[in-house]
Design an enzyme around this catalytic site. Structure first.
Site, PDB file in Angstrom:
ATOM      1  N   ARG A   1       0.801  -1.223   0.000  1.00 67.42           N
ATOM      2  CA  ARG A   1       0.000   0.000   0.000  1.00 67.42           C
ATOM      3  C   ARG A   1       0.834   1.273   0.000  1.00 67.42           C
ATOM      4  O   ARG A   1       0.589   2.183  -0.787  1.00 67.42           O
ATOM      5  CB  ARG A   1      -0.923   0.047   1.234  1.00 67.42           C
ATOM      6  CG  ARG A   1      -2.211  -0.681   1.082  1.00 67.42           C
ATOM      7  CD  ARG A   1      -2.594  -1.295   2.398  1.00 67.42           C
ATOM      8  NE  ARG A   1      -1.619  -2.323   2.721  1.00 67.42           N
ATOM      9  CZ  ARG A   1      -1.692  -3.566   2.291  1.00 67.42           C
ATOM     10  NH1 ARG A   1      -2.729  -3.942   1.595  1.00 67.42           N
ATOM     11  NH2 ARG A   1      -0.744  -4.454   2.548  1.00 67.42           N
ATOM     12  N   THR A   2       1.781   1.363   0.919  1.00 69.32           N
ATOM     13  CA  THR A   2       2.486   2.642   1.069  1.00 69.32           C
ATOM     14  C   THR A   2       3.286   2.945  -0.191  1.00 69.32           C
ATOM     15  O   THR A   2       3.198   4.051  -0.749  1.00 69.32           O
ATOM     16  CB  THR A   2       3.395   2.600   2.308  1.00 69.32           C
ATOM     17  OG1 THR A   2       2.635   2.106   3.405  1.00 69.32           O
ATOM     18  CG2 THR A   2       3.938   3.981   2.641  1.00 69.32           C
TER      19      THR A   2
ATOM     20  N   HIS B   1       4.768   5.730  11.651  1.00 67.76           N
ATOM     21  CA  HIS B   1       4.271   5.614  10.272  1.00 67.76           C
ATOM     22  C   HIS B   1       3.338   6.811  10.043  1.00 67.76           C
ATOM     23  O   HIS B   1       2.118   6.675   9.982  1.00 67.76           O
ATOM     24  CB  HIS B   1       3.547   4.287  10.103  1.00 67.76           C
ATOM     25  CG  HIS B   1       3.330   3.856   8.679  1.00 67.76           C
ATOM     26  ND1 HIS B   1       3.454   4.713   7.594  1.00 67.76           N
ATOM     27  CD2 HIS B   1       2.983   2.644   8.162  1.00 67.76           C
ATOM     28  CE1 HIS B   1       3.199   4.033   6.486  1.00 67.76           C
ATOM     29  NE2 HIS B   1       2.907   2.783   6.799  1.00 67.76           N
TER      30      HIS B   1
ATOM     31  N   ARG C   1      11.177   3.901   3.512  1.00 69.60           N
ATOM     32  CA  ARG C   1      10.810   2.925   4.558  1.00 69.60           C
ATOM     33  C   ARG C   1      12.064   2.129   4.889  1.00 69.60           C
ATOM     34  O   ARG C   1      12.789   1.702   3.994  1.00 69.60           O
ATOM     35  CB  ARG C   1       9.711   1.983   4.075  1.00 69.60           C
ATOM     36  CG  ARG C   1       9.492   0.823   5.051  1.00 69.60           C
ATOM     37  CD  ARG C   1       8.305  -0.019   4.732  1.00 69.60           C
ATOM     38  NE  ARG C   1       7.056   0.702   4.995  1.00 69.60           N
ATOM     39  CZ  ARG C   1       5.853   0.143   4.912  1.00 69.60           C
ATOM     40  NH1 ARG C   1       5.734  -1.125   4.583  1.00 69.60           N
ATOM     41  NH2 ARG C   1       4.773   0.853   5.162  1.00 69.60           N
TER      42      ARG C   1
ATOM     43  N   LYS D   1      25.741  -4.126  -1.341  1.00 69.68           N
ATOM     44  CA  LYS D   1      27.216  -4.184  -1.424  1.00 69.68           C
ATOM     45  C   LYS D   1      27.860  -3.513  -0.227  1.00 69.68           C
ATOM     46  O   LYS D   1      29.075  -3.357  -0.187  1.00 69.68           O
ATOM     47  CB  LYS D   1      27.682  -3.476  -2.704  1.00 69.68           C
ATOM     48  CG  LYS D   1      27.142  -4.058  -3.978  1.00 69.68           C
ATOM     49  CD  LYS D   1      27.681  -3.261  -5.172  1.00 69.68           C
ATOM     50  CE  LYS D   1      26.596  -2.966  -6.175  1.00 69.68           C
ATOM     51  NZ  LYS D   1      26.975  -1.924  -7.126  1.00 69.68           N
TER      52      LYS D   1
HETATM   53  N1   CP Z   1      -0.279  -0.022   5.845  1.00 67.61           N
HETATM   54  C1   CP Z   1       0.922  -0.279   5.319  1.00 67.61           C
HETATM   55  O1   CP Z   1       1.943   0.320   5.678  1.00 67.61           O
HETATM   56  O2   CP Z   1       0.886  -1.260   4.360  1.00 67.61           O
HETATM   57  P1   CP Z   1       2.133  -1.724   3.504  1.00 67.61           P
HETATM   58  O3   CP Z   1       3.099  -2.387   4.456  1.00 67.61           O
HETATM   59  O4   CP Z   1       1.583  -2.681   2.479  1.00 67.61           O
HETATM   60  O5   CP Z   1       2.761  -0.512   2.895  1.00 67.61           O
END
Ligand code: CP
Length: 306
Positions: free
Chosen positions: A54-55, A132, A104, A83
């Protein structure tokens, strides 16, 4: 005067209440017209050192709907990190190629570190069990949309409150909006004290439970979460709690008419598929709202909307 231009977003606490509401307002504008071609001169980098559906894809979708370009990687294995390149060198390099970096990373604090070395703004797309913030903003957008307000909500947060970064960000944000928190978890996965401090400092109430059924009649929002197996130091401890809560449709009788079920997703077992057709299930619309929120953030941080 609210000005998010050139500011990194690492923790939801980086934004005031007014700044949060401004992002939600801009997102409403993108929900009305998603294809505003305002990003045609910009390149966004998307660096995902940890899996995501999603993100990552909603950021990509957000950029592409706005006419921008996106570069990056979906796994550390396809970058020079494999590496041995450091995070600092990766960020300094990618900042040469882009106007804004979405990152991320599995390490708590890595996004803050990246923002301290980067000449371009960083958006934290999740750092370990810590924060998040973009998920938090879309959660707030979803709550406002379904409840008509963010104020005075009774929210039940269910599952992994210890390692769930979306929970940490959401508790901090809703502490600005007079929420009452109903915290449902196994004893080993309670909300960390550092996060509870935000509730206490705001003078708000929280109640702790181990039985999910107790909160169903009182919640405006039931926020289910996955037990974050990847964060457990001991896999046996994960096995003990991985199916602690499974929400089933039959359990929802007696819930408030306005109640909606949210989940940041992905789900594993914690919401039975028989809930999906219940009108109170909102988690897939919630994921859709992520595109508008991420469009709003990118536009605000690049100074294209205010
Ligand atoms: N909600 C969320 O962070 O989903 P993903 O891990 O799929 O990005």
């Amino acid at each position: 005067m609210i000005n998010l231009k050139n500011r990194s977003l690492i923790s939801i606490t980086d934004y005031s209440k007014e700044e949060i509401l401004k992002v939600l307002e801009i997102a409403e504008d993108f929900e009305k017209d998603q294809r505003q071609q305002i990003l045609t001169k910009n390149v966004i980098a998307s660096l995902f050192f940890e899996p995501s559906t999603r993100t990552r894809l909603s950021f990509e979708s957000a950029v592409q709907y706005l006419g921008g370009s996106i570069i990056g990687f979906a796994s550390a294995d396809t970058s020079s990190v494999k590496k041995g390149e450091s995070l600092k060198d990766t960020i300094l390099t990618v900042s040469n190629y882009s106007d804004l970096i979405v990152m991320r990373n599995p390490l708590d604090g890595s996004a803050r570190f990246a923002s301290e070395v980067s000449p371009v703004p960083i958006i934290n797309a999740g750092d370990g069990a810590n924060q998040h913030p973009t998920q938090c903003l879309l959660d707030l957008y979803s709550i406002k949309k379904t409840q008509g307000t963010l104020e005075d909500i009774h929210i039940a947060l269910v599952g992994d409150l210890k390692y769930g970064r979306t929970v940490h960000s959401l508790v901090q944000a809703l502490s600005l909006f007079n929420a009452t928190f109903h915290l449902v978890s196994p004893d080993s996965l309670k909300l960390p004290s550092a996060v509870k401090t935000y509730i206490k400092n705001a003078g708000l109430e929280y109640h702790q439970y181990t039985d999910l059924n107790e909160v169903i009649p009182i919640a405006d929002i039931i926020y289910m979460t996955r037990v974050q197996g990847e964060r457990f130091p001991d896999p046996l401890e994960y096995e003990k709690v991985k199916n602690a809560y499974i929400l089933e449709n039959s359990m929802l009788e007696g819930s408030k008419p306005n109640m909606r079920i949210l989940h940041p997703l992905p789900r594993v077992n914690e919401i039975n598929e028989d809930v999906d057709s219940n009108p109170k299930a909102y988690y897939f619309q919630q994921a859709k709202n992520g595109v508008y929120i991420r469009q709003a953030l990118i536009a605000a941080i690049l100074g294209l909307k205010s």
